[in-house]
Enzyme design. Structure first.
Site, PDB file in Angstrom:
ATOM      1  N   HIS A 127       0.839  -1.197   0.000  1.00 20.36           N
ATOM      2  CA  HIS A 127       0.000   0.000   0.000  1.00 20.36           C
ATOM      3  C   HIS A 127       0.871   1.242   0.000  1.00 20.36           C
ATOM      4  O   HIS A 127       1.876   1.298   0.701  1.00 20.36           O
ATOM      5  CB  HIS A 127      -0.892   0.010   1.261  1.00 20.36           C
ATOM      6  CG  HIS A 127      -1.726   1.242   1.381  1.00 20.36           C
ATOM      7  ND1 HIS A 127      -2.889   1.422   0.674  1.00 20.36           N
ATOM      8  CD2 HIS A 127      -1.552   2.365   2.116  1.00 20.36           C
ATOM      9  CE1 HIS A 127      -3.400   2.611   0.978  1.00 20.36           C
ATOM     10  NE2 HIS A 127      -2.606   3.189   1.849  1.00 20.36           N
ATOM     11  N   ASP A 186     -14.828   2.995   8.294  1.00 25.20           N
ATOM     12  CA  ASP A 186     -13.751   3.936   7.964  1.00 25.20           C
ATOM     13  C   ASP A 186     -14.235   4.961   6.955  1.00 25.20           C
ATOM     14  O   ASP A 186     -13.941   6.150   7.070  1.00 25.20           O
ATOM     15  CB  ASP A 186     -12.535   3.185   7.413  1.00 25.20           C
ATOM     16  CG  ASP A 186     -11.543   4.170   6.807  1.00 25.20           C
ATOM     17  OD1 ASP A 186     -11.039   5.015   7.562  1.00 25.20           O
ATOM     18  OD2 ASP A 186     -11.320   4.133   5.586  1.00 25.20           O
ATOM     19  N   ARG A 211     -14.244  13.103   9.361  1.00 22.42           N
ATOM     20  CA  ARG A 211     -12.972  13.745   9.731  1.00 22.42           C
ATOM     21  C   ARG A 211     -12.619  14.853   8.750  1.00 22.42           C
ATOM     22  O   ARG A 211     -12.080  15.890   9.122  1.00 22.42           O
ATOM     23  CB  ARG A 211     -11.847  12.695   9.755  1.00 22.42           C
ATOM     24  CG  ARG A 211     -11.947  11.752  10.957  1.00 22.42           C
ATOM     25  CD  ARG A 211     -11.069  10.537  10.763  1.00 22.42           C
ATOM     26  NE  ARG A 211      -9.699  10.879  10.462  1.00 22.42           N
ATOM     27  CZ  ARG A 211      -8.871  10.153   9.688  1.00 22.42           C
ATOM     28  NH1 ARG A 211      -9.291   9.025   9.135  1.00 22.42           N
ATOM     29  NH2 ARG A 211      -7.644  10.530   9.471  1.00 22.42           N
ATOM     30  N   SER A 216      -7.232   3.952   9.851  1.00 22.20           N
ATOM     31  CA  SER A 216      -8.003   4.050   8.613  1.00 22.20           C
ATOM     32  C   SER A 216      -7.334   3.222   7.507  1.00 22.20           C
ATOM     33  O   SER A 216      -7.974   2.383   6.847  1.00 22.20           O
ATOM     34  CB  SER A 216      -8.096   5.532   8.210  1.00 22.20           C
ATOM     35  OG  SER A 216      -8.523   5.685   6.894  1.00 22.20           O
ATOM     36  N   LYS A 260      -8.534  -1.105   6.127  1.00 21.93           N
ATOM     37  CA  LYS A 260      -8.833  -1.555   4.757  1.00 21.93           C
ATOM     38  C   LYS A 260      -7.893  -2.687   4.351  1.00 21.93           C
ATOM     39  O   LYS A 260      -8.286  -3.634   3.672  1.00 21.93           O
ATOM     40  CB  LYS A 260      -8.726  -0.369   3.791  1.00 21.93           C
ATOM     41  CG  LYS A 260      -9.886   0.612   3.974  1.00 21.93           C
ATOM     42  CD  LYS A 260      -9.708   1.908   3.232  1.00 21.93           C
ATOM     43  CE  LYS A 260      -8.805   2.862   3.946  1.00 21.93           C
ATOM     44  NZ  LYS A 260      -8.941   4.268   3.693  1.00 21.93           N
TER      45      LYS A 260
HETATM   46  N1  URA Z   1      -5.760   7.783   3.701  1.00 24.48           N
HETATM   47  C1  URA Z   1      -6.631   6.975   4.341  1.00 24.48           C
HETATM   48  O1  URA Z   1      -7.010   5.934   3.821  1.00 24.48           O
HETATM   49  N2  URA Z   1      -7.072   7.356   5.545  1.00 24.48           N
HETATM   50  C2  URA Z   1      -6.691   8.484   6.167  1.00 24.48           C
HETATM   51  O2  URA Z   1      -7.115   8.744   7.265  1.00 24.48           O
HETATM   52  C3  URA Z   1      -5.785   9.313   5.491  1.00 24.48           C
HETATM   53  C4  URA Z   1      -5.335   8.932   4.253  1.00 24.48           C
END
Ligand code: URA
Length: 444
Positions: free
Chosen positions: A82, A161, A168, A183, A187
């Site tokens: 990632h 999320d 947020r 976050s 995933k």
């Molecule tokens: N990318 C994400 O997936 N989550 C965040 O909180 C910030 C950047």
């Protein structure tokens, strides 16, 4: 249990129990905990932080909130990769086939781009015929058969999320390390891989502007991985200038193919080898990075990585002939050079401005779900430290037409370059590596 008591506890600096975090997240998903309470909670976390254990519990609660892929039927240690997002970041297109060629199964969910950074799915969709929506059975079968599949992220992956991130975004609570770390990792964990390699970008074009912040984020994510039993390593890489030279979807696919042929830009190739080496180590295909890097160099030199990419493109319905004939990829009708107004050394290349220039040309989205033009973008003619003479090209814009977009893109691109009389030392590409053993600064 009441949400207000949990918020108060965090506000006053207390450590939350797993059951309290689960209560909040589950309640938020069901609609029992309203946005205003979740906003207050996010703000309390922003000011008070979270312990590694709390962050891991938050991650697991969000990962559990939707679909969770079970990759256990696929033999081997599945390793995901990632990136926190950068300009010109086409590493997945190179790293995934490279790691797969070394025997690491890669079952990857990727996203689309937003703002000045691109997304892997958009890049792949620039290949004629390429399908990024795969039914679960087809996705699993492909990983079993060729060791590699990349699909668009399902809408039901970590929906908690998704909801919390949107909140947020409008409550000034994005910039919290535990919230960002949970976050991202929620995933990844819901995507089912056994181990995770993270490319955390730092610099002007990145989410994390300083190395220290990037290291804190990487440490938080590596700690989550350790606590939830997913071996995780993070590479912190420079995003003070774009990665490689191409920015824009089909242009990046072309550059990735060149890298797989061993003819790519040096920075892109080196970062891809490093990331794939970490994947090979976590995937049990090499005992150390010193063993992994030569193994992967051989996979590039022998053409096995390129053949893996070809098989991957064909398996997902794409035209495999693009591998030998990249001119089959979409190409923009106009090429507009951006010339240096004076001679000098390239002292600064603002990655974010170039990402925005590509976006204005149509390569990216200012708003979610907007259509994009796969052909357009920007190709750098220079990198940091290069010498140019007056009138020589700094970059070339690949545009669909003229008009205001072209003028705006040219303005942004021109602003992105700064020339000086003396060359400045550019910083290393790979700044730091974070594993369960701690932070190790590299090439300092
Ligand atoms: N990318 C994400 O997936 N989550 C965040 O909180 C910030 C950047």
């Amino acid at each position: 249990m009441r949400a207000v008591d949990i918020i108060r506890k965090k506000r006053d600096g207390g450590e939350l129990a797993a059951s309290e975090i689960a209560f909040l997240i589950d309640g938020y998903c069901r609609g029992d905990v309203p946005d205003y309470q979740m906003s207050a909670f996010a703000m309390a976390v922003l000011f008070r932080g979270m312990t590694a254990e709390e962050t891991a519990e938050l991650t697991l609660a969000m990962a559990r909130s939707g679909e969770q892929l079970d990759l256990s039927d696929i033999p081997g240690i599945k390793v995901d990769k990632h990136s926190t997002g950068g300009v010109g970041d086409k590493t997945t297109l190179v790293v995934a086939p490279l790691a797969a060629a070394a025997g690491v199964p890669v079952a990857k969910m990727s996203g689309r781009g937003l703002g000045h950074t691109g997304g892997t799915i958009d890049k792949l969709e620039s290949i004629p015929g390429f399908r990024t929506e795969l039914a679960p059975e087809a996705f699993f079968r492909q990983v079993r058969e060729i060791g590699l599949a990349v699909a668009g992220q399902s809408g039901d992956l970590a929906p908690a999320d998704k909801k919390l991130y949107a909140l947020r975004d409008v409550t000034a609570t994005v910039e919290s390390i535990p919230l960002i770390a949970s976050s991202v990792m929620s995933k990844k964990i819901a995507s089912g891989a056994d181990a995770i390699v993270l490319d955390v970008k730092t610099g002007g074009g990145a989410f994390m502007k300083t190395l220290e912040d990037a290291e804190r984020l990487a440490e938080a994510m590596v700690a989550i991985g350790r606590l939830v039993g997913r071996n995780t390593a993070a590479v912190i890489s420079d995003m003070d200038q774009p990665l490689g030279r191409a920015i824009g979807n089909a242009l990046e696919v072309r550059e990735a193919i060149a890298a797989l042929r061993g003819e790519g830009p040096e920075d892109l190739t080196r970062l891809c080898l490093t990331l794939a080496a970490h994947m090979a180590v976590l995937g049990g295909k090499a005992a150390s990075l010193d063993e992994a890097v030569p193994l992967l160099e051989r996979k590039l030199a022998s053409g096995e990585a390129l053949e893996k990419f070809r098989a991957f493109v064909a398996a997902q319905g794409g035209d495999p002939a693009i591998v030998d004939e990249p001119d089959r990829l979409p190409a923009a009708p106009r090429r507009i050079p951006l010339a240096a107004e004076r001679a000098g050394y390239v002292r600064r290349i603002d990655a974010e401005k170039l990402g925005l220039a590509a976006m204005v040309l149509g390569a990216g989205r200012a708003v979610k779900d907007a259509p994009i033009d796969h052909a357009v973008g920007v190709v750098l003619a220079v990198k940091l430290g290069d010498r140019v003479e007056a009138g020589e090209p700094l970059a070339e814009l690949h545009a669909a037409g003229g008009g205001s977009a072209k003028a705006e893109a040219l303005r942004l691109a021109a602003e992105a370059f700064e020339l000086g009389g003396e060359p400045t030392a550019s910083r290393p590409l790979i700044l730091s590596v974070v594993t369960a053993d701690g932070v190790r600064r590299t090439e300092a």
